[in-house]
Design a protein around this motif. Structure first.
Motif, mmCIF file in Angstrom:
data_model
loop_
_atom_site.group_PDB
_atom_site.id
_atom_site.type_symbol
_atom_site.label_atom_id
_atom_site.label_comp_id
_atom_site.label_asym_id
_atom_site.label_seq_id
_atom_site.Cartn_x
_atom_site.Cartn_y
_atom_site.Cartn_z
ATOM 1 N N UNK A 107 -20.481 73.137 28.422
ATOM 2 C CA UNK A 107 -19.791 71.972 27.853
ATOM 3 C C UNK A 107 -19.497 72.118 26.350
ATOM 4 N N UNK A 108 -20.455 72.515 25.510
ATOM 5 C CA UNK A 108 -20.121 72.605 24.071
ATOM 6 C C UNK A 108 -19.030 73.654 23.826
ATOM 7 N N UNK A 109 -18.129 73.338 22.906
ATOM 8 C CA UNK A 109 -17.025 74.246 22.594
ATOM 9 C C UNK A 109 -16.966 74.498 21.100
ATOM 10 N N UNK A 110 -16.278 75.586 20.745
ATOM 11 C CA UNK A 110 -16.166 75.911 19.332
ATOM 12 C C UNK A 110 -14.938 75.219 18.752
ATOM 13 N N UNK A 111 -15.126 74.552 17.637
ATOM 14 C CA UNK A 111 -13.988 74.010 16.906
ATOM 15 C C UNK A 111 -13.499 75.107 15.954
ATOM 16 N N UNK A 112 -12.348 75.711 16.236
ATOM 17 C CA UNK A 112 -11.915 76.869 15.435
ATOM 18 C C UNK A 112 -11.618 76.505 13.983
ATOM 19 N N UNK A 113 -11.438 75.211 13.710
ATOM 20 C CA UNK A 113 -11.140 74.811 12.345
ATOM 21 C C UNK A 113 -12.405 74.779 11.470
ATOM 22 N N UNK A 114 -13.533 74.372 12.090
ATOM 23 C CA UNK A 114 -14.767 74.248 11.308
ATOM 24 C C UNK A 114 -15.757 75.359 11.643
ATOM 25 N N UNK A 115 -15.457 76.116 12.750
ATOM 26 C CA UNK A 115 -16.388 77.125 13.244
ATOM 27 C C UNK A 115 -17.743 76.545 13.608
ATOM 28 N N UNK A 116 -17.738 75.326 14.127
ATOM 29 C CA UNK A 116 -18.980 74.701 14.570
ATOM 30 C C UNK A 116 -18.814 74.210 15.993
ATOM 31 N N UNK A 117 -19.953 73.970 16.650
ATOM 32 C CA UNK A 117 -19.898 73.487 18.029
ATOM 33 C C UNK A 117 -19.462 72.025 18.031
ATOM 34 N N UNK A 118 -18.759 71.680 19.082
ATOM 35 C CA UNK A 118 -18.327 70.301 19.218
ATOM 36 C C UNK A 118 -18.456 69.932 20.690
#
Ligand code: SF4
Ligand code: SF4
Ligand code: SF4
Ligand code: SF4
Lengths: 150, 707
Positions: A105-116
């Motif tokens: 379920x958790x995905x990477x936010x490519x803009x912040x490089x953090x899990x979302x």
């Protein structure tokens, strides 16, 4: 104990995928991560009418989440009301949580490089509002249930 | 600082009322106006934020540098662009007369501004996109009821049975009406859906007729036959308000349900059971008369039959039926002013009003101007310039390839749009309009049970050097010495002028985004007050329309079976998805993410015969092989085997729109010969009369060699 639940009334859902976009806009997400998903079964004829069932999936906010203990920096947190969320300050984007979650379920936010991931829009919930996907659902098919009230 | 702005959505032409939250000139939230929509919004409505941020839209005025369509643009200032256009328009006026200029726009509440401009310039040639949209429905209603398509509204919420002939409400979304349908179903109402394929609307139906493409008319006629045979119709109403009912009875005699069942490929028993239900549910039955019915060669008559069925249901001006939308007069209020300039007394270039007397003269018919571009002999004057105001002829009408050759005869092509349109890319000047979140629009009136005034307000400052249309037309008008028709300098002036004498000011919109003109819904007109409501020559609902008869056209057209495709060919059908608005949204980052390309729906058995599997790449070729493209197959048993279907708007060819460039297939390019194939009674283009070759593409990999 989990306090909240998002319920989809399949009879009203029209598969318009608006909830997915409502969620992204609320979280200011770029192209890439999609935190909730509408899907439907293949059409099947019922008394001459091809019918289908819709389902909505975000995060299960598990009672005993796999994603929480695996996080090396304690960024994945389960609140007392059951909401599992990512502390964006702490997250280092290692995505161990995604590996541990049985449904990735958790995905990477490519803009912040953090899990979302879906956090039931906790900022809104804490203000007494409903999650973005529920509030703006095109047909009011999504309901935000507060389990202690039942 | 967070502020709330009430406005009107602009991602499709339904124009839902919205509430926008803005922080530091950034839109952080858009929702349906809570006072009217209970927050509901569709995917496109939310994705308006992505449109704002999109840098793949025109960012300042552009003048063409290379050949048409070459994509070499000179970036210019607004005054330079205005001067360039004005100079050309003055020259064309001198050489050919002002009537040689056409202005086309989208229909809707703001067209009066564009119409005023072209009329004041001296040309009668205002037109809109409706010949590829609702014209057949509009003219069908005119010929029967004497009022246009919007002369009736539908009380869906309180109906007991809604019948939709291909009106795919949940993909061609109207959010408020969609919710009414679902509420009606929740309350035990019925939905009957007729289409050549199953859709998101059809899955909610209680009864579904999968009919052979082009046979809707047969089914509608059989229902008329059966309703008359069973004496279900409201005799008093018909005696009082309907003329030539006997002719309808005689005409419908031969169209039995048994015959229609064969023609449509459905069961007679099902038609009978459907009529049984109608009998139970009358008068709370609504036959939706269609919207985008620019489809088959008899779509006008289908819509007419559906309008007639409403009369037979006895639902006119009743609860749960059709009702006449009420206006300011019904509330004892004064209406708002809108910009206006009388139409110059010159024959229209499309022939509407003199060559074709049965069509609505307002917007005429855009596709008939091609005739005037083609030859001077038959037409009073040539067409030398075309200004497209958020209208994209190349995306909306068939055969852009042929259109280009005709537009080449024009000395000036201008596109005013928030984005690059296919037409804009080919034109001489692009004037970038600010997006709907960055601009104000004039106040508009929404008629209904509870009429209201509503307004679009700017939520944020324009990100690029774009302008609102009210300013663009004002600036052009000033330069052409017709500024008296645009009596304002600022939008506040315009609002004050519109509201003068109403007792309201623009501040009154701030609380909820609109002003109700009455507190309670206006009651339905009494049955004996309907006398003046039908604006036909006879003042009655005309089964035999005098206007059609005078034009040498039948009012009750005998049924003709649709053509069958030859082997290897399919009838090409188009439609909508809930995440895109035709060509307008294909390049929107967040909508492209959901639906990057269209697919070709093909029937399972038909596909098997051609060795086509789900997901295969297909070659689709026009009937005269003038155009061919590839697209992935979507194999399903829930589409008629004679048809293939795709979502319209794809296959765009604007290199600066990187996401949508060549993504998917464009249906309009496959419609060989269809630019001239139009409905002589309804006026619209027959967009579903094209056949295409479909085969499994050679490009499907058998094995892949990388080195
Ligand atoms: S927005 Fe509502 S109706 Fe649309 S897909 Fe999501 S849940 Fe279904
Ligand atoms: S991310 Fe996965 S493991 Fe964690 S709470 Fe959600 S569903 Fe459970
Ligand atoms: S609850 Fe909030 S975060 Fe979760 S899917 Fe809905 S909108 Fe997204
Ligand atoms: S239907 Fe969707 S895109 Fe169209 S006006 Fe309403 S919210 Fe906007």
């Amino acid at each position: 104990m989990n306090k909240y639940l998002i319920h989809l009334n399949s009879k009203r859902c029209i598969g318009c995928h608006a909830c997915e976009v409502h969620c992204k806009i609320n979280k200011n997400l770029p192209v890439g991560p999609i935190l909730c998903e509408i899907s439907h079964k293949p059409l099947k004829s019922v008394k001459g009418v091809p019918k289908t069932e819709f389902s909505f999936r975000s995060c299960y906010h598990c009672d005993d989440p796999f994603c929480v203990p695996v996080c090396p920096v304690g960024a994945m947190i389960k609140r007392a009301d059951g909401i599992v969320y990512v502390d964006q300050e702490k997250c280092i984007g290692c995505m161990a949580c995604a590996g541990a979650c049985p449904w990735t379920i958790p995905q990477l936010n490519p803009q912040t490089n953090k899990a979302i991931k879906c956090d039931y829009c906790l900022e809104r919930v804490d203000q007494g509002l409903k999650p973005a996907c529920v509030t703006k659902c095109t047909t009011h098919a999504l309901k935000f249930l507060c389990l202690t009230e039942i | 600082m967070k502020k709330t702005v009430y406005s009107i959505c602009g991602m499709c032409t339904v124009r839902c009322p919205i509430r926008v939250e803005v922080e530091n000139n950034r839109v952080s939230w858009i929702e349906g106006n809570p006072h009217l929509m209970d927050h509901a919004l569709c995917a496109r409505g939310s994705a308006g934020v992505a449109l704002l941020d999109d840098d793949e839209r025109p960012q300042q005025p552009l003048i063409r540098d290379g050949g048409r369509g070459a994509g070499r643009w000179r970036q210019v200032s607004w005054p330079t662009a205005y001067d360039y256009i004005t100079e050309k328009l003055k020259k064309i006026k001198k050489e050919y007369g002002p009537e040689s200029v056409v202005l086309s726009s989208r229909g809707g509440p703001w067209q009066s501004m564009y119409k005023t401009f072209i009329h004041a310039y001296g040309s009668p040639n205002y037109t809109n996109h409706d010949c590829t949209c609702g014209r057949n429905t509009h003219h069908a209603s005119m010929s029967l009821n004497g009022v246009g398509r919007k002369g009736f509204a539908y009380d869906i919420k309180n109906t007991r049975h809604l019948v939709l002939f291909g009106r795919n409400y949940f993909a061609s979304l109207q959010i408020a009406q969609g919710n009414q349908i679902l509420d009606m179903l929740d309350n035990g109402g019925r939905l009957t859906y007729v289409d050549v394929r199953q859709t998101m609307t059809g899955v909610k139906a209680d009864r579904f007729f999968l009919v052979r493409p082009g046979t809707d008319y047969a089914l509608a006629l059989a229902v008329i036959h059966e309703v008359i045979k069973r004496n279900l119709y409201p005799k008093d109403f018909i005696d009082k308000y309907v003329s030539d009912f006997d002719e309808l009875c005689a005409f419908a005699e031969e169209y039995t349900p048994a015959w229609a069942a064969k023609e449509c490929g459905i069961k007679e028993k099902a038609i009978m059971a459907f009529v049984d239900e109608l009998a139970e549910d009358m008068p709370k039955v609504i036959f939706h008369p269609g919207w985008n019915l620019s489809r088959y060669k008899d779509s006008f008559y289908v819509s007419r039959a559906l309008h007639i069925l409403n009369v037979l249901m006895g639902n006119i001006e009743t609860e749960g039926g059709l009702f006449i939308p009420k206006g300011p007069g019904d509330c004892g209020k004064k209406g708002i002013r809108i910009l206006d300039c009388p139409k110059p007394d010159i024959k229209r270039g499309d022939g509407v009003g003199w060559k074709y007397t049965h069509f609505d003269k307002g917007p005429g018919l855009a596709h008939l101007f091609f005739e005037a571009m083609r030859s001077k002999s038959e037409n009073p004057y040539p067409i030398k310039a075309w200004i497209a105001m958020r209208h994209d002829p190349f995306c909306g009408m068939p055969e852009p390839q042929r259109q280009k050759l005709l537009f080449d005869r024009c000395d000036l092509l201008v596109s005013i749009d928030t984005q690059y349109s296919e037409f804009g890319w080919y034109s001489d000047v692009i004037l970038p309009e600010s997006s709907y979140l960055e601009r104000d629009n004039p106040i508009c009136l929404q008629k209904g049970a509870k009429p209201r005034l509503i307004v679009r307000r700017k939520a944020v400052e324009p990100k690029y050097d774009t302008k609102p249309s009210w300013e663009i037309f004002k600036q052009l008008a000033d330069r052409l010495d017709i500024s008296e028709y645009f009596p304002y300098n600022t939008i506040e002036d315009l609002y004050a002028w519109q509201l003068e004498g109403t007792g309201y000011t623009i501040r009154d919109f701030e609380e909820k985004g609109f002003i109700d003109l009455c507190d309670e819904p206006i009651p339905l007109y009494e049955a004996d007050r309907l006398k003046d409501q039908f604006k036909t020559p006879s003042g009655k609902i005309e089964i035999i329309s005098k206007r059609l008869t005078d034009a040498g056209l039948p009012s009750l057209k005998p049924y003709e079976a649709p053509d069958k495709p030859v082997r290897g060919m399919f009838r090409l059908l188009y439609g909508r998805s809930a995440v895109h608005t035709h060509g307008h949204t294909i390049n929107n980052p967040l909508l492209e993410e959901l639906m990057p390309a269209n697919t070709l729906w093909i029937n399972k058995r038909a596909a098997a015969k051609l060795g086509i599997k789900d997901g295969d790449l297909l070659d689709v070729t026009a009937s005269d092989a003038s155009y061919s493209g590839t697209i992935h197959a979507y194999v399903t048993e829930f589409i008629h085997p004679e048809a293939v279907y795709t979502v319209h708007g794809f296959g765009r060819q604007i290199p600066l729109q990187t996401r949508s460039y060549h993504a998917g297939l464009s249906d309009q390019k496959l419609m060989s010969g269809k630019l001239d194939d139009w409905d002589k009674a309804g006026g619209a283009i027959n967009l579903c009369e094209a056949f295409v070759f479909v085969q499994r593409s050679m490009r499907n990999p058998k094995r892949r060699i990388e080195l």
